[in-house]
Design an enzyme around this catalytic site. Structure first.
Site, PDB file in Angstrom:
ATOM      1  N   LYS A 225       0.837  -1.027  -0.095  1.00  0.00           N
ATOM      2  CA  LYS A 225      -0.044   0.019   0.039  1.00  0.00           C
ATOM      3  C   LYS A 225       0.803   1.349  -0.097  1.00  0.00           C
ATOM      4  O   LYS A 225       1.953   1.380   0.233  1.00  0.00           O
ATOM      5  CB  LYS A 225      -1.069  -0.070   1.023  1.00  0.00           C
ATOM      6  CG  LYS A 225      -2.232  -0.955   0.821  1.00  0.00           C
ATOM      7  CD  LYS A 225      -3.134  -0.845   1.851  1.00  0.00           C
ATOM      8  CE  LYS A 225      -4.394  -1.970   1.404  1.00  0.00           C
ATOM      9  NZ  LYS A 225      -5.523  -2.154   2.060  1.00  0.00           N
TER      10      LYS A 225
ATOM     11  N   ARG B 104      -4.070  -9.760   4.517  1.00  0.00           N
ATOM     12  CA  ARG B 104      -4.475 -10.130   3.148  1.00  0.00           C
ATOM     13  C   ARG B 104      -3.172  -9.588   2.499  1.00  0.00           C
ATOM     14  O   ARG B 104      -2.686  -8.393   2.293  1.00  0.00           O
ATOM     15  CB  ARG B 104      -5.381  -9.078   2.987  1.00  0.00           C
ATOM     16  CG  ARG B 104      -5.938  -9.050   1.605  1.00  0.00           C
ATOM     17  CD  ARG B 104      -7.164  -8.256   1.323  1.00  0.00           C
ATOM     18  NE  ARG B 104      -7.885  -8.278   0.030  1.00  0.00           N
ATOM     19  CZ  ARG B 104      -7.269  -7.318  -1.004  1.00  0.00           C
ATOM     20  NH1 ARG B 104      -6.373  -6.784  -0.641  1.00  0.00           N
ATOM     21  NH2 ARG B 104      -7.864  -7.420  -2.164  1.00  0.00           N
TER      22      ARG B 104
HETATM   23  N1  HH2 Z   1      -7.485  -3.597   0.609  1.00  0.00           N
HETATM   24  C1  HH2 Z   1      -7.731  -3.740  -0.804  1.00  0.00           C
HETATM   25  C2  HH2 Z   1      -8.947  -4.375  -1.317  1.00  0.00           C
HETATM   26  N2  HH2 Z   1      -9.536  -5.068  -0.242  1.00  0.00           N
HETATM   27  N3  HH2 Z   1     -10.033  -5.924   1.741  1.00  0.00           N
HETATM   28  C3  HH2 Z   1      -9.752  -6.073   3.114  1.00  0.00           C
HETATM   29  N4  HH2 Z   1     -10.546  -6.543   4.007  1.00  0.00           N
HETATM   30  N5  HH2 Z   1      -8.823  -5.303   3.622  1.00  0.00           N
HETATM   31  C4  HH2 Z   1      -7.984  -4.738   2.792  1.00  0.00           C
HETATM   32  O1  HH2 Z   1      -6.940  -3.917   3.388  1.00  0.00           O
HETATM   33  C5  HH2 Z   1      -8.135  -4.534   1.621  1.00  0.00           C
HETATM   34  C6  HH2 Z   1      -9.176  -5.183   0.840  1.00  0.00           C
HETATM   35  C7  HH2 Z   1      -6.724  -2.817  -1.730  1.00  0.00           C
HETATM   36  O2  HH2 Z   1      -5.848  -3.923  -2.228  1.00  0.00           O
HETATM   37  P1  HH2 Z   1      -5.818  -4.250  -3.678  1.00  0.00           P
HETATM   38  O3  HH2 Z   1      -6.921  -5.315  -3.726  1.00  0.00           O
HETATM   39  O4  HH2 Z   1      -4.580  -4.848  -3.925  1.00  0.00           O
HETATM   40  O5  HH2 Z   1      -6.135  -3.250  -4.732  1.00  0.00           O
HETATM   41  P2  HH2 Z   1      -7.254  -2.751  -5.511  1.00  0.00           P
HETATM   42  O6  HH2 Z   1      -8.451  -2.210  -4.368  1.00  0.00           O
HETATM   43  O7  HH2 Z   1      -6.671  -1.363  -6.263  1.00  0.00           O
HETATM   44  O8  HH2 Z   1      -7.754  -3.867  -6.415  1.00  0.00           O
END
Ligand code: HH2
Length: 268
Positions: A208, A243
């Site tokens: 992040k 995660r």
């Molecule tokens: N962070 C992201 C997405 N979903 N769900 C939970 N429970 N906790 C988190 O910290 C979280 C989440 C963001 O990360 P990522 O899926 O890699 O990115 P994007 O939202 O751009 O797909």
């Protein structure tokens, strides 16, 4: 929990799991590789929630997610679905997902709680005020840890009132979701307190932006070392679910941490 983004625009791995022809096969293969690398669960998401992201039509999210959930569940992988939308959650649960990871759990979509309750699925209550598009516009808390804790418990109570089993709920402070660097650090320092709320605590720090701010590493996929440091500390402080994008590296780091924790303490 391994991240499997079936999106063209996720902040750190957009497009990686999508085949050139949009075929779900490549994403399923990637999910299987994440499970083989040691993930207990693969979190399939079809909508980027990065700061400023525009919402995706539910039909598009549905088309991205459901075939991948079906393919992974058929191979015996424990699948969670990362969605704010009840219709997507319903279809993913029918396709074999067993957990709904709801980044919108503070203001759940109509029918979301009932859908999870009826399926007897797990429910991740993540903290996010507002919507991804605007969440980083001057986020403010009077006491970030107290506010997040209170709002998570409020969402948990609503989930349980809707019929979701108390022990099917995991809580997540939502690192990077409507929070400044100072907020994120305060929440990570408060993991011992948040892990004591009676539910497994999920922490998502992987790659992040706050890690980029602390380390100077601009490219999200290169933020592995900072991600590992935060994962190990969160695990040591009581987080039960991490995660992560970099599954093999995280499994190795946690193995070292667990061995050190299990070693006899001097004077003990
Ligand atoms: N962070 C992201 C997405 N979903 N769900 C939970 N429970 N906790 C988190 O910290 C979280 C989440 C963001 O990360 P990522 O899926 O890699 O990115 P994007 O939202 O751009 O797909």
């Amino acid at each position: 929990m391994a991240v499997l983004n079936v999106t063209p625009d996720s902040f750190s791995d957009g497009g990686v799991a999508l085949g050139v022809d949009g075929s779900p096969l490549r994403a399923v293969e990637r999910g299987l590789a994440l499970a083989a690398a040691g993930a207990d669960c693969v979190d399939v998401g079809g909508e980027s929630t990065r700061p400023g992201a525009a919402p995706v039509p539910v039909a598009t999210e549905f088309e991205r997610v459901v075939p991948v959930v079906t393919g992974l569940a058929a191979e015996g992988v424990l699948v969670s679905v990362d969605t704010r939308h009840a219709a997507v959650a319903r279809a993913a649960l029918a396709a074999g997902a067993v957990i709904v990871n709801d980044v919108g759990a503070l203001t759940p979509d109509d029918g979301m709680l009932e859908t999870v309750a009826e399926a007897g699925a797990g429910y991740v209550v993540m903290h996010l005020r507002g919507k991804p598009r605007t969440m980083q516009d001057a986020p403010r808390f009077s006491d970030v840890v107290g506010d997040v804790e209170r709002e998570l418990i409020g969402a948990r109570d609503a989930a349980v009132a809707a019929g979701i089993a108390h022990d099917a709920v995991a809580l997540d402070p939502g690192i990077g979701f409507g929070k400044t660097l100072v907020h994120n650090l305060a929440l990570l320092a408060a993991v011992p307190r948040l892990a004591g709320l009676g539910h497994p605590l999920l922490v998502g720090t992987s790659r992040k932006a706050f890690i980029g701010h602390l380390t100077g590493v601009d490219v999200p996929a290169q933020r592995v070392a900072g991600s590992l440091a935060s994962a190990v500390l969160a695990a040591r402080d009581g987080a039960r679910i991490l995660r992560v994008h970099d599954v093999a590296a995280t499994v190795e780091a946690l193995a070292v941490q667990a061995a050190i924790d299990a070693a006899p303490r001097e004077g003990a």
